[in-house]
Design a protein around this motif. Structure first.
Motif: not given
Length: 412
Positions: A318-324, A329-334
């Motif tokens: 769930e943690g990986v999926m929340l991060w994803a 949502k951010a449309a960014s990896i920043d």
């Protein structure tokens, strides 16, 4: 329980090495190798708590596989760089710096014990690497760069203690591991005992290597509590439950635990040793929802040797999926854009149910479950929906204090 050191393989391409200092690198072949988003993983694959780390790695792999199968993130594949930390705090510190400085990962999911979390969290703060700690723990971490997805005492201990007291009585004896998880959890146990009109007769702490509990059992017999509350940790402490039964005490004084059954304890012990122990977690392998059944089936199909699939594995997935979801949502990896997106109402329906990030605390609002061991398996007795991580809410407010990096500890 100790597992020998293994290589964890995906069906896609993989690079491994037998050198301890080198990582296992997981890649998806669907995109090629160009411009991947790099996920760091720090979990014990060997050492005394490898049975906890093993299914966490499996769950992380599963999440990454599913994300890559769905097209990756931002049109880019995910690549995992994993280090076996071997239940060794020095290796946690070493590999955390290597992930941040040399491997230049975009996010890290890892840590099991609270000591391992506190060994790596300052490194990720310093080098500005987003960090997810996906483990139930004693609560209180307040750090905008860190997200804690596992349950806190307000979500589980607050349910476990009054349920056990209602069943057994108001006089409790606490036994716990002698490090910050056990010490702080014992304080939460004491709070909830007092809140429910009870008293704690004594509290005993044990180093993780202790296996002889004869003296303690004699002390408990002399104290005559109605209830034992256990926050014992690790395979060595499983000896307590065997020795308790051998002393003829099983069934005479009920036991409720915040840690029992996170690995294979119900199946490792005889039914006579484990039956009737109460536990409360954010997930049990025995949950019968479609999402839970699918999650367990996927892990055990890919890894037939997997230990018990506990909250540790479910929260990692769930943690990986929340991060994803935050990256999308951010449309960014920043990093700061992802943090802002994660704070803006991110939720995920996972094996444990709906999990939603709490903006002020960076913890999760999630379901909690009370269960009892019967015939070497957990039988879920009660379900609690959308339980807030209230143990941190009263002191941690990252909206008002975004630069906070403390761990707040309960004062009795």
């Amino acid at each position: 329980m100790t597992f020998s050191r293994r290589r964890f393989l995906q069906r896609s391409a993989i690079a491994t090495t037998t050198l301890i200092a080198a990582p296992a690198v997981f890649r998806s072949g669907a995109f090629g190798a160009e411009n991947p988003i790099v996920v760091g993983s720090l979990h014990d694959q060997s050492g005394p708590i490898a049975a906890s780390g093993t299914p966490m790695v499996y769950a992380l792999q599963l999440a990454v596989d599913e994300i890559n199968a769905g097209g990756g993130l931002l049109g880019r594949p995910l690549k995992v760089i994993h280090y076996d930390t071997q239940s060794n705090i020095q290796m946690y510190s070493q590999f955390a710096q290597q992930l941040a400085v040399k491997d230049k990962v975009d996010v890290v999911h890892g840590g099991i014990t609270s000591a391992s979390r506190e060994a790596v969290r300052p490194t990720f703060d310093r080098f500005k690497v987003l960090y997810f700690y996906n483990v139930l723990y004693e609560g209180g971490v307040c750090d905008r760069n860190t997200f804690c997805t596992g349950t806190t005492p307000a979500q589980t201990v607050e349910k476990l203690v009054p349920s056990a007291m209602k069943k057994a009585g108001k006089k409790a004896y606490i036994i716990a591991a002698d490090y910050n998880y056990g010490q702080i959890t014992a304080k939460w146990m004491t709070k909830y005992v007092k809140d429910n009109g009870g008293e704690v007769l004594a509290t005993d702490f044990f180093p993780l290597d202790v296996t002889n509990f004869g003296t303690t059992i004699s002390k408990i017999q002399a104290a005559k509590p109605d209830l034992i509350l256990s926050a014992l940790v690790g395979g060595n402490h499983t000896a307590f439950y065997r020795q308790w039964t051998s002393a003829g005490m099983k069934g005479k004084i009920p036991i409720a635990s915040t840690t029992f059954g996170l690995v294979n304890e119900p199946t490792t012990l005889d039914a006579a040793e484990s039956d009737s122990i109460l536990g409360a977690y954010g997930y049990f392998e025995e949950l019968t929802t479609p999402a839970s059944k699918s999650f367990v089936e996927k892990i055990k199909k890919a890894h037939p040797d997997s230990p018990y699939v506990s909250e540790l594995a479910a929260c990692t997935y769930e943690g990986v999926m929340l991060w994803a979801a935050g990256v999308k949502k951010a449309a960014s990896i920043d990093r700061m854009k992802v943090i802002a997106a994660l704070e803006d109402g991110i939720a995920f329906d996972g094996p444990s149910g709906k999990v939603a990030l709490d903006k002020p605390t960076h913890h999760t609002t999630r379901n909690a479950f009370l269960a009892e061991v019967k015939d070497r398996k957990w039988s879920v007795l009660e379900s609690y929906s959308d339980v807030k991580p209230a143990d941190t809410a009263s002191v941690c407010d990252l909206v008002k204090n975004p630069n906070d990096t403390k761990q707040y500890i309960i004062n009795l």
